[in-house]
Design a protein around this motif. Structure first.
Motif, short mmCIF file in Angstrom:
data_model
loop_
_atom_site.label_atom_id
_atom_site.label_comp_id
_atom_site.label_asym_id
_atom_site.label_seq_id
_atom_site.Cartn_x
_atom_site.Cartn_y
_atom_site.Cartn_z
N TYR A 21 0.87 -1.18 0.00
CA TYR A 21 0.00 0.00 0.00
C TYR A 21 0.90 1.22 0.00
O TYR A 21 1.77 1.36 0.86
CB TYR A 21 -0.90 0.02 1.24
N ALA A 31 2.32 -5.44 2.15
CA ALA A 31 1.35 -6.39 2.68
C ALA A 31 1.71 -7.82 2.30
O ALA A 31 1.59 -8.73 3.11
CB ALA A 31 -0.05 -6.04 2.18
N PRO A 50 -1.78 -14.60 10.83
CA PRO A 50 -2.07 -13.59 11.84
C PRO A 50 -2.76 -12.37 11.23
O PRO A 50 -2.62 -12.12 10.04
CB PRO A 50 -0.69 -13.23 12.39
N SER A 51 -3.48 -11.66 12.06
CA SER A 51 -4.18 -10.48 11.59
C SER A 51 -3.17 -9.47 11.03
O SER A 51 -2.09 -9.28 11.58
CB SER A 51 -4.98 -9.91 12.75
N GLY A 52 -3.50 -8.89 9.88
CA GLY A 52 -2.61 -7.92 9.26
C GLY A 52 -1.54 -8.52 8.36
O GLY A 52 -0.66 -7.81 7.89
N CYS A 53 -1.63 -9.84 8.10
CA CYS A 53 -0.59 -10.48 7.30
C CYS A 53 -0.87 -10.38 5.80
O CYS A 53 -0.08 -10.85 4.99
CB CYS A 53 -0.41 -11.94 7.70
N LYS A 55 -4.12 -11.12 4.22
CA LYS A 55 -5.12 -12.05 3.69
C LYS A 55 -6.16 -11.31 2.84
O LYS A 55 -6.48 -11.74 1.73
CB LYS A 55 -5.81 -12.79 4.85
N SER A 56 -6.66 -10.20 3.37
CA SER A 56 -7.66 -9.44 2.61
C SER A 56 -7.03 -8.87 1.34
O SER A 56 -7.67 -8.81 0.29
CB SER A 56 -8.24 -8.30 3.45
N SER A 57 -5.77 -8.46 1.44
CA SER A 57 -5.07 -7.94 0.27
C SER A 57 -4.97 -9.02 -0.81
O SER A 57 -5.16 -8.73 -2.00
CB SER A 57 -3.66 -7.47 0.64
N ARG A 220 3.23 -10.19 8.59
CA ARG A 220 3.48 -9.20 7.56
C ARG A 220 4.98 -8.90 7.41
O ARG A 220 5.65 -8.76 8.43
CB ARG A 220 2.73 -7.90 7.90
N1 LIG Z 1 -5.68 0.96 2.59
C1 LIG Z 1 -4.55 0.64 3.25
N2 LIG Z 1 -3.54 1.53 3.35
C2 LIG Z 1 -2.42 1.24 4.00
N3 LIG Z 1 -2.19 0.06 4.61
C3 LIG Z 1 -3.14 -0.88 4.56
C4 LIG Z 1 -4.38 -0.64 3.88
N4 LIG Z 1 -5.14 -1.75 4.00
C5 LIG Z 1 -4.42 -2.63 4.71
N5 LIG Z 1 -3.22 -2.11 5.05
C6 LIG Z 1 -2.18 -2.79 5.80
O1 LIG Z 1 -1.72 -3.89 5.02
C7 LIG Z 1 -1.52 -5.00 5.84
C8 LIG Z 1 -2.33 -6.18 5.35
O2 LIG Z 1 -3.70 -5.86 5.48
P1 LIG Z 1 -4.85 -6.92 5.20
O3 LIG Z 1 -4.66 -7.49 3.84
O4 LIG Z 1 -6.14 -6.27 5.47
O5 LIG Z 1 -4.52 -8.03 6.31
P2 LIG Z 1 -5.46 -9.16 6.92
O6 LIG Z 1 -6.68 -9.28 6.09
O7 LIG Z 1 -4.61 -10.40 6.90
O8 LIG Z 1 -5.76 -8.76 8.33
C9 LIG Z 1 -1.88 -4.61 7.26
O9 LIG Z 1 -0.68 -4.33 7.96
C10 LIG Z 1 -2.70 -3.36 7.08
O10 LIG Z 1 -2.49 -2.49 8.15
#
Ligand SMILES: Nc1ncnc2c1ncn2[C@@H]1O[C@H](COP(=O)(O)OP(=O)(O)O)[C@@H](O)[C@H]1O
Ligand SMILES: [Mg+2]
Lengths: 264, 258
Positions: A21, A31, A50-53, A55-57, A220
């Motif tokens: 990001y 990410a 773990p949370s923030g690793c 996954k959503s990305s 992460r």
């Molecule tokens: N829009 C964004 N801008 C900056 N950083 C982001 C954004 N969205 C997510 N992040 C960061 O990217 C990392 C991965 O996020 P994410 O994919 O949501 O993780 P997860 O789904 O595994 O919890 C996290 O450290 C999060 O803080």
């Protein structure tokens, strides 16, 4: 795995993904880095970490809602360049349209695809029945419980008939009872439809119970730590039966330890 | 009549009843002279007199049509440009300074110039009104579009939706609570600007009725006009705006306090 060649059986290929990001104000947040894996057609792959690793990305990259800075995603052998109806997403935040009723939300994909009204109503009615929301067709999302909303989001994605379903912690926001029901629903639907499913979860329990394979990610910046096979046919997945299944419990412990090692 | 049985609605009538009573007392007892402030009976007579000759109805229709016309123009411009600016950074960077500048100028400040350009009448009045209503609709639309959660956009994109579907199925309905509050405020601003504009820039309408009455020193007619203006506003608000809100944003549960 870099440069993996897709075969006819391969549905999704993630090939050397690097994703950060970027923003003007802050340092880029990496990410995902060097992420490669494959998903077979009809497979249900669970992703834990773990949370923030990231996954959503990862879901965003496969969906085409974000672009990797390095590497590429192939679906059906073609590079993903943007979102498309062939890859349905069930979002963590659901993203139901508050201004559409249950029927309106479930039929939205069909409407976008210009499916004629009569056919649309037919399909929507079938999905309403499938998710057990008969009688709630004309309700708006804010009038539904968390579990009901979750079902509507699932039905909306299914009704658009994608070949790949991407699900981001779909059962995180519902109570334990509802979660078990929804998980069983998903197993049944996956068997009936043969869809390829990537399901992100923070629950090892859920991943082991649902996944044909479980992909564990590092903290992460997320990488693929390992991919663990769960060699249990879907029709045999049942919490009561598996509770005393030695091999299954061993797998569960293995995955748990793998994820735990990634926590700070 | 049914509404009178509703105690809450009755409560809303009470302040007006008290005001009317005070008005009647101070005029009937001669505390304030009739030539300074006409009493309720005179104003009632002036109202029925104007109505019986059809003058009041004509002016009401004229004024309302101007308001509706100006609202329609403002809605098309305000929502259209608001969508563009809300969705497009360069467009909003270009438009916002201009809009802020013109927004600072009260709509009625344009009356003298508008009279030079368009003469007396509906065009001038509408121009002035649009200058009062547009900005509220525009700013609210921009704000509304920007407040739409990104996940809704992403949902429509992954269902195969393009630009058109995004606008019609996400941004417009998502911005509607804000647009509605812009419309509501816009009617309020517009209604006031309308009367002001008609006082000087028209030869018909409720504002002109008041202006004309003052030429003949008819305080009773002036008060009749003012009361009709206030009463009409309450009718517009209760009979038009509130039902629209009930049927849309309140039913969706997306209404917010702005
Ligand atoms: N829009 C964004 N801008 C900056 N950083 C982001 C954004 N969205 C997510 N992040 C960061 O990217 C990392 C991965 O996020 P994410 O994919 O949501 O993780 P997860 O789904 O595994 O919890 C996290 O450290 C999060 O803080
Ligand atoms: Mg997440």
């Amino acid at each position: 795995m870099r440069g993996a060649v897709s075969t006819a059986d391969t549905k999704i290929v993630a090939d050397g993904l690097h994703f950060a990001y970027r923003s003007q104000e802050r340092e880029p947040v990496v990410a995902l880095t060097d992420v490669s894996f494959e998903v077979r057609a009809g497979e249900l792959l669970c992703v834990v970490g773990p949370s923030g690793c990231g996954k959503s990305s990862l879901i965003s990259l496969i969906a085409g809602l974000a672009r990797p800075q390095q590497g590429r995603v192939l679906v059906n052998g073609r590079t993903v360049r943007g979102p498309g109806a062939d890859r349905g997403v069930v979002f963590q935040e659901l993203g139901l349209m508050p201004w559409r009723t249950v029927n309106g939300n479930i039929g939205q994909g069909l409407e976008i695809a210009r499916v004629p009204r009569a056919r649309r109503d037919e399909v929507v009615a079938r999905f309403v029945a499938m998710i057990g929301l008969g009688g709630f067709e004309e309700r708006y999302p804010h009038e539904l419980s968390g579990g009901m909303k979750q079902r509507v989001a699932l039905a909306r994605t299914l009704a658009a008939d994608p070949t790949v379903m991407l699900m981001d912690e779909p059962f995180a926001a519902v109570d334990a009872q509802t979660r078990v029901t929804l998980q069983k629903d998903l197993l049944r639907i996956s068997m009936q439809t043969g869809k390829t499913i990537v399901l992100v979860t923070h629950s090892v329990e859920e991943a082991a119970f649902l996944g044909d394979r479980v992909m564990v990610m590092t903290r992460r910046p997320g990488r693929v730590k390992e991919i663990i096979d769960v060699p249990i046919p879907r029709e045999e997945r049942d919490y009561d039966a598996l509770a005393h299944d030695e091999p299954f419990n061993a797998l569960r412990v293995e995955i748990t330890n793998s994820v735990r090692a990634e926590l700070w | 009549m049914r509404s009178l049985r509703n105690p809450e609605k009755l409560l809303g009538v009470l302040p007006f009843a008290v005001l009317g009573l005070v008005w009647w007392l101070v005029t009937a007892t001669g505390v304030v002279h009739r030539n300074v402030l006409a009493g309720p009976p005179e104003v009632w007579r002036a109202t029925t007199d104007l109505a019986s000759r059809g003058l009041l109805q004509d002016d009401i229709v004229t004024s309302l049509l101007r308001l509706v016309l100006a609202m329609a123009v403002s809605l098309v411009l305000g929502v259209g440009l608001g969508l563009l600016a809300g969705l497009n950074r360069p467009v909003s960077d270009f438009l916002l300074p201009l809009v802020s500048f013109f927004n600072s100028i009260s709509g009625i400040a344009w009356i003298p110039l508008a009279i030079v350009w368009f003469g007396l009448g509906t065009v001038t009045v509408t121009f002035v009104l649009v200058n009062s209503i547009f900005f509220l609709i525009f700013f609210n639309t921009v704000l509304g579009v920007r407040s739409v959660p990104a996940v809704l956009e992403n949902a429509v994109k992954t269902l195969g939706g393009g630009r058109r579907e995004l606008v019609l199925q996400v941004y417009l309905p998502g911005a509607l609570p804000f647009i509605m509050s812009g419309i509501r405020g816009g009617f309020g601003f517009g209604w006031r600007a309308l009367i002001a504009a008609e006082l000087t820039a028209a030869t018909s309408g409720l504002g002109y009725l008041i202006y004309n009455a003052s030429n003949y020193a008819r305080g009773d007619q002036i008060l009749a006009g003012i009361i009709v203006i206030g009463a009409l506003w309450i009718v517009i608000d209760m009979a038009v705006l509130a039902p629209i809100e009930r049927r849309t944003v309140q039913r969706w549960g997306t209404v917010r306090q702005v």
